[in-house]
Design an enzyme around this catalytic site. Structure first.
Site, PDB file in Angstrom:
ATOM      1  N   HIS A  56     -13.188  -2.114   1.733  1.00 58.28           N
ATOM      2  CA  HIS A  56     -12.590  -2.964  -0.266  1.00 58.28           C
ATOM      3  C   HIS A  56     -10.921  -2.964   0.360  1.00 58.28           C
ATOM      4  O   HIS A  56     -10.909  -3.887  -0.343  1.00 58.28           O
ATOM      5  CB  HIS A  56     -13.523  -1.018  -0.152  1.00 58.28           C
ATOM      6  CG  HIS A  56     -13.326  -1.442  -2.022  1.00 58.28           C
ATOM      7  ND1 HIS A  56     -14.041  -2.055  -2.905  1.00 58.28           N
ATOM      8  CD2 HIS A  56     -11.633  -0.997  -2.440  1.00 58.28           C
ATOM      9  CE1 HIS A  56     -13.035  -1.922  -3.647  1.00 58.28           C
ATOM     10  NE2 HIS A  56     -12.409  -1.401  -3.658  1.00 58.28           N
ATOM     11  N   GLU A  57      -9.986  -1.730   0.790  1.00 58.95           N
ATOM     12  CA  GLU A  57      -8.967  -2.134   0.431  1.00 58.95           C
ATOM     13  C   GLU A  57      -9.300  -3.312   1.022  1.00 58.95           C
ATOM     14  O   GLU A  57      -7.516  -4.429   0.880  1.00 58.95           O
ATOM     15  CB  GLU A  57      -8.690  -0.659   1.305  1.00 58.95           C
ATOM     16  CG  GLU A  57      -7.984   0.304   0.313  1.00 58.95           C
ATOM     17  CD  GLU A  57      -8.303   0.261  -1.016  1.00 58.95           C
ATOM     18  OE1 GLU A  57      -7.703  -1.242  -1.535  1.00 58.95           O
ATOM     19  OE2 GLU A  57      -8.988   0.517  -1.897  1.00 58.95           O
ATOM     20  N   HIS A  61      -8.665  -6.630  -1.333  1.00 59.16           N
ATOM     21  CA  HIS A  61      -7.712  -6.327  -2.071  1.00 59.16           C
ATOM     22  C   HIS A  61      -6.055  -6.999  -0.982  1.00 59.16           C
ATOM     23  O   HIS A  61      -5.634  -8.085  -1.746  1.00 59.16           O
ATOM     24  CB  HIS A  61      -6.882  -4.819  -2.583  1.00 59.16           C
ATOM     25  CG  HIS A  61      -7.968  -4.425  -3.393  1.00 59.16           C
ATOM     26  ND1 HIS A  61      -8.908  -5.299  -4.422  1.00 59.16           N
ATOM     27  CD2 HIS A  61      -8.695  -3.465  -3.233  1.00 59.16           C
ATOM     28  CE1 HIS A  61      -9.426  -4.240  -4.742  1.00 59.16           C
ATOM     29  NE2 HIS A  61      -9.914  -3.045  -4.319  1.00 59.16           N
TER      30      HIS A  61
END
Length: 351
Positions: free
Chosen positions: A20-21, A24
């Site tokens: 998920h990170e 980003h």
């Protein structure tokens, strides 16, 4: 063996957060935004290395991670700060985390279906003798169920989920390439000779396990996961479920480990763990996109509202107010996570 499954579950959960990170991170880098640190895990750093303008860290607690961007939560003079980027760039950065979780869930399901020779399809292959629903103005062989009472049919198990709700339905089927609507169609389980349980009276067909169908069913399963999340939220807000029914990292790891330990073989255990992992990945994607302060969805919602206000008033809003809202949301979110975690721990000791 249980310890091994616990370790696998912990590592898998860490992967879900890290991917998920990473979403980003990679989009921020691609958009030219300054990233100060990309961390896998939380807490004290085990390994830390500075490469260019970004520090890369591996931290000791696997439940977490972050992508720290300059100007993420306030004003900054740096032209490469997140807050100073075009709206579309900030939107892409914020949505990237959930997209990566959704993509991970899809990839896991595709891998699980890699050896599938066929899929049970939500289509009628044949009728049992005496079935009253086979008619020129009713159901016919080859009909593929598309919708029941407005609900999209993704997988075969959806049929019983929605047909068992009542005896009358609005059904949409695909027949010879055309959509056929059967409005207020009476349909209930009845007795058939040779069968102990009541049945609807039709047998389902199969779709071959081609690459195209594997891709299709992997996506359909992800859509089904999203629907489960929505149903869970409805139950939570309607009072059918409570906060005590929620599970955090501790509960999820325990569930995955128990599922693995209960499996008949190591292969079955891994299949079950990764199936749950795919659901959790999609779950994280769906939950994170909710318009709640501190979550990506809340930031996207604030981004859109701010853009609308600034477009109308032609005045730049001070980002510190948005930061205050997200900070308050983060405090409440951390409090909820702490409650869920201690509740999960209590459940473990209560077993």
């Amino acid at each position: 063996m249980t310890v091994i499954y616990v370790i696998i579950a912990i590592l898998f959960f860490g992967l879900l957060v890290s991917i998920h990170e990473f979403g980003h991170f990679i989009v921020a880098k691609s958009c030219g935004i300054r990233v100060e640190e990309f961390s896998v895990g939380m807490g004290p750093a085990v390994i830390s290395k500075q490469k260019g303008e970004t520090k890369y860290s591996l931290r000791c607690i696997p439940f977490g991670g972050y992508c720290a961007m300059t100007g993420e939560d306030g004003a900054s003079e740096d032209p490469r700060a997140f807050v100073n980027q075009a709206v579309w760039k900030r939107f892409l950065v914020l949505i990237a985390g959930s997209f990566m979780n959704l993509l991970l869930g899809f990839v896991i399901m595709f891998c699980l279906y890699a050896d599938a020779e066929a899929f049970i399809a939500p289509k009628i292959a044949s009728f049992m003798e005496g079935c009253p629903y086979e008619a020129a103005d009713g159901l016919q062989e080859g009909d593929r169920f598309l919708k029941i009472d407005g609900h999209r049919i993704y997988i075969s198990s959806d049929l019983s989920d929605y047909l068992d709700v009542s005896d009358t339905h609005d059904i949409v089927v695909l027949r010879e390439g055309k959509r056929i609507k059967l409005n207020s169609f009476h349909m209930e389980r009845i007795d058939y000779d040779g069968y102990e349980n009541k049945m609807y009276g039709f047998n389902l067909g199969y779709d071959e396990g081609t690459v195209g169908n594997k891709l299709k069913y992997s996506m359909n399963m992800c859509c089904e996961f999203v629907r489960w999340v929505i149903q869970g939220l409805k139950q939570l807000f309607s009072g059918q479920a409570s906060v005590k029914d929620l599970s955090g990292p501790v509960g999820i790891v325990d569930m995955m480990a128990e599922t693995g330990a209960a499996a008949e073989s190591a292969a079955d255990a891994l299949y079950s763990i990764f199936y749950i992992g795919a659901f959790i990945a999609v779950d994280l994607a769906a939950m994170n996109i909710l318009p709640i302060p501190a979550l990506d969805g809340g930031r996207i919602f604030s981004l859109i509202i701010t853009w609308i206000i600034e477009s109308v008033t032609h005045r730049k809003l001070n980002p510190k107010y948005e930061a205050y809202i997200h900070a308050a949301g983060m405090i409440l979110l951390l409090a909820l996570m702490a409650y869920v975690m201690f509740n999960d721990i209590f459940k473990l000791f209560a077993k």
